[in-house]
Design a protein around this motif. Structure first.
Motif, PDB file in Angstrom:
ATOM      1  N   GLU A  28      57.580  50.108  30.111  1.00 56.33           N
ATOM      2  CA  GLU A  28      56.833  51.263  30.611  1.00 56.33           C
ATOM      3  C   GLU A  28      55.381  51.127  30.200  1.00 56.33           C
ATOM      4  OE1 GLU A  28      58.084  55.328  30.333  1.00 56.33           O
ATOM      5  OE2 GLU A  28      60.165  54.679  30.115  1.00 56.33           O
ATOM      6  N   GLY A  29      54.478  51.609  31.031  1.00 59.15           N
ATOM      7  CA  GLY A  29      53.058  51.611  30.705  1.00 59.15           C
ATOM      8  C   GLY A  29      52.398  50.250  30.828  1.00 59.15           C
ATOM      9  N   VAL A  30      53.071  49.297  31.453  1.00 56.55           N
ATOM     10  CA  VAL A  30      52.513  47.956  31.622  1.00 56.55           C
ATOM     11  C   VAL A  30      52.184  47.749  33.095  1.00 56.55           C
ATOM     12  CG1 VAL A  30      53.006  45.474  31.493  1.00 56.55           C
ATOM     13  CG2 VAL A  30      53.730  46.987  29.647  1.00 56.55           C
ATOM     14  N   LEU A  31      50.979  47.281  33.347  1.00 55.42           N
ATOM     15  CA  LEU A  31      50.558  46.959  34.704  1.00 55.42           C
ATOM     16  C   LEU A  31      50.425  45.453  34.782  1.00 55.42           C
ATOM     17  CD1 LEU A  31      49.489  47.775  37.507  1.00 55.42           C
ATOM     18  CD2 LEU A  31      47.218  47.870  36.484  1.00 55.42           C
ATOM     19  N   ILE A  32      51.162  44.837  35.670  1.00 52.47           N
ATOM     20  CA  ILE A  32      51.112  43.388  35.836  1.00 52.47           C
ATOM     21  C   ILE A  32      50.363  43.105  37.133  1.00 52.47           C
ATOM     22  CG2 ILE A  32      52.466  41.283  36.130  1.00 52.47           C
ATOM     23  CD1 ILE A  32      54.674  42.675  34.489  1.00 52.47           C
ATOM     24  N   ALA A  33      49.293  42.329  37.008  1.00 54.21           N
ATOM     25  CA  ALA A  33      48.457  42.002  38.158  1.00 54.21           C
ATOM     26  C   ALA A  33      48.239  40.493  38.187  1.00 54.21           C
ATOM     27  CB  ALA A  33      47.114  42.729  38.038  1.00 54.21           C
ATOM     28  N   PRO A  34      47.924  39.937  39.356  1.00 53.45           N
ATOM     29  CA  PRO A  34      47.675  38.497  39.430  1.00 53.45           C
ATOM     30  C   PRO A  34      46.424  38.123  38.646  1.00 53.45           C
ATOM     31  CG  PRO A  34      47.133  39.552  41.507  1.00 53.45           C
ATOM     32  CD  PRO A  34      47.769  40.598  40.640  1.00 53.45           C
ATOM     33  N   HIS A  35      46.372  36.883  38.214  1.00 57.35           N
ATOM     34  CA  HIS A  35      45.253  36.363  37.441  1.00 57.35           C
ATOM     35  C   HIS A  35      44.144  35.972  38.405  1.00 57.35           C
ATOM     36  CE1 HIS A  35      43.831  33.109  34.385  1.00 57.35           C
ATOM     37  NE2 HIS A  35      42.984  34.086  34.507  1.00 57.35           N
ATOM     38  N   VAL A  36      43.230  36.901  38.662  1.00 52.94           N
ATOM     39  CA  VAL A  36      42.136  36.663  39.606  1.00 52.94           C
ATOM     40  C   VAL A  36      40.803  37.056  38.978  1.00 52.94           C
ATOM     41  CG1 VAL A  36      43.504  36.838  41.721  1.00 52.94           C
ATOM     42  CG2 VAL A  36      42.548  38.900  40.704  1.00 52.94           C
ATOM     43  N   GLY A  37      40.585  36.644  37.749  1.00 54.35           N
ATOM     44  CA  GLY A  37      39.373  37.016  37.023  1.00 54.35           C
ATOM     45  C   GLY A  37      38.090  36.517  37.662  1.00 54.35           C
ATOM     46  N   GLY A  38      38.153  35.524  38.522  1.00 53.46           N
ATOM     47  CA  GLY A  38      36.937  34.973  39.117  1.00 53.46           C
ATOM     48  C   GLY A  38      36.623  35.510  40.490  1.00 53.46           C
ATOM     49  N   ALA A  39      37.272  36.588  40.912  1.00 51.96           N
ATOM     50  CA  ALA A  39      37.069  37.111  42.264  1.00 51.96           C
ATOM     51  C   ALA A  39      35.770  37.905  42.344  1.00 51.96           C
ATOM     52  CB  ALA A  39      38.260  37.969  42.679  1.00 51.96           C
ATOM     53  N   THR A  40      34.652  37.185  42.474  1.00 58.80           N
ATOM     54  CA  THR A  40      33.341  37.816  42.610  1.00 58.80           C
ATOM     55  C   THR A  40      32.682  37.290  43.883  1.00 58.80           C
ATOM     56  OG1 THR A  40      32.127  36.077  41.463  1.00 58.80           O
ATOM     57  CG2 THR A  40      33.103  37.817  40.088  1.00 58.80           C
ATOM     58  N   GLY A  41      31.512  37.786  44.183  1.00 60.50           N
ATOM     59  CA  GLY A  41      30.785  37.311  45.353  1.00 60.50           C
ATOM     60  C   GLY A  41      30.400  35.841  45.256  1.00 60.50           C
ATOM     61  N   ALA A  42      30.334  35.322  44.039  1.00 56.62           N
ATOM     62  CA  ALA A  42      29.965  33.916  43.837  1.00 56.62           C
ATOM     63  C   ALA A  42      31.170  32.981  43.903  1.00 56.62           C
ATOM     64  CB  ALA A  42      29.273  33.766  42.482  1.00 56.62           C
ATOM     65  N   MET A  43      32.374  33.540  44.044  1.00 55.34           N
ATOM     66  CA  MET A  43      33.583  32.724  43.992  1.00 55.34           C
ATOM     67  C   MET A  43      33.662  31.721  45.144  1.00 55.34           C
ATOM     68  SD  MET A  43      37.588  33.913  43.920  1.00 55.34           S
ATOM     69  CE  MET A  43      37.618  34.512  45.590  1.00 55.34           C
ATOM     70  N   ARG A  44      33.445  32.135  46.362  1.00 54.06           N
ATOM     71  CA  ARG A  44      33.609  31.221  47.501  1.00 54.06           C
ATOM     72  C   ARG A  44      32.666  30.021  47.437  1.00 54.06           C
ATOM     73  NH1 ARG A  44      36.747  33.189  52.160  1.00 54.06           N
ATOM     74  NH2 ARG A  44      37.554  35.224  51.568  1.00 54.06           N
ATOM     75  N   PRO A  45      31.380  30.213  47.130  1.00 57.32           N
ATOM     76  CA  PRO A  45      30.520  29.025  47.009  1.00 57.32           C
ATOM     77  C   PRO A  45      30.979  28.084  45.892  1.00 57.32           C
ATOM     78  CG  PRO A  45      29.172  30.997  47.223  1.00 57.32           C
ATOM     79  CD  PRO A  45      30.590  31.448  47.046  1.00 57.32           C
ATOM     80  N   ARG A  46      31.469  28.632  44.777  1.00 58.05           N
ATOM     81  CA  ARG A  46      31.972  27.782  43.683  1.00 58.05           C
ATOM     82  C   ARG A  46      33.198  27.010  44.131  1.00 58.05           C
ATOM     83  NH1 ARG A  46      31.243  32.434  40.214  1.00 58.05           N
ATOM     84  NH2 ARG A  46      33.491  32.636  40.211  1.00 58.05           N
ATOM     85  N   ILE A  47      34.089  27.677  44.861  1.00 56.66           N
ATOM     86  CA  ILE A  47      35.289  27.005  45.363  1.00 56.66           C
ATOM     87  C   ILE A  47      34.888  25.885  46.324  1.00 56.66           C
ATOM     88  CG2 ILE A  47      37.326  27.281  46.836  1.00 56.66           C
ATOM     89  CD1 ILE A  47      37.629  30.100  45.623  1.00 56.66           C
ATOM     90  N   ALA A  48      33.946  26.165  47.210  1.00 55.98           N
ATOM     91  CA  ALA A  48      33.512  25.151  48.177  1.00 55.98           C
ATOM     92  C   ALA A  48      32.939  23.934  47.464  1.00 55.98           C
ATOM     93  CB  ALA A  48      32.488  25.747  49.139  1.00 55.98           C
ATOM     94  N   ARG A  49      32.128  24.159  46.416  1.00 59.39           N
ATOM     95  CA  ARG A  49      31.563  23.034  45.665  1.00 59.39           C
ATOM     96  C   ARG A  49      32.663  22.229  44.972  1.00 59.39           C
ATOM     97  NH1 ARG A  49      27.589  26.976  44.489  1.00 59.39           N
ATOM     98  NH2 ARG A  49      28.504  27.340  42.434  1.00 59.39           N
ATOM     99  N   LEU A  50      33.640  22.932  44.381  1.00 59.82           N
ATOM    100  CA  LEU A  50      34.738  22.246  43.704  1.00 59.82           C
ATOM    101  C   LEU A  50      35.572  21.431  44.689  1.00 59.82           C
ATOM    102  CD1 LEU A  50      36.495  21.569  41.281  1.00 59.82           C
ATOM    103  CD2 LEU A  50      37.728  23.722  41.677  1.00 59.82           C
TER     104      LEU A  50
END
Length: 60
Positions: A17-39
């Protein structure tokens, strides 16, 4: 972040009880897509050169 990730369906954290489980998406910012494209570009360049890719995850 949990170990293992993702959590198996029978993991005890799902029943707490009282636990929220969410996916690990700490990098979901506006800069994420350009970083992914470079990688992705670098990974393809490594592959074409016969080199080891970056960020290799090994199971132990």
């Amino acid at each position: 972040v949990t170990d293992p990730e993702p959590l198996p369906a029978d993991h005890p954290l799902w029943a707490l009880e009282g636990v929220l489980i969410a996916p690990h998406v700490g990098g979901a910012t506006g800069a994420m897509r350009p970083r992914i494209a470079r990688l992705v570009r670098r990974q393809i360049e490594h592959f074409l050169a016969g080199e080891e890719p970056e960020n290799v995850v090994l199971r132990g």
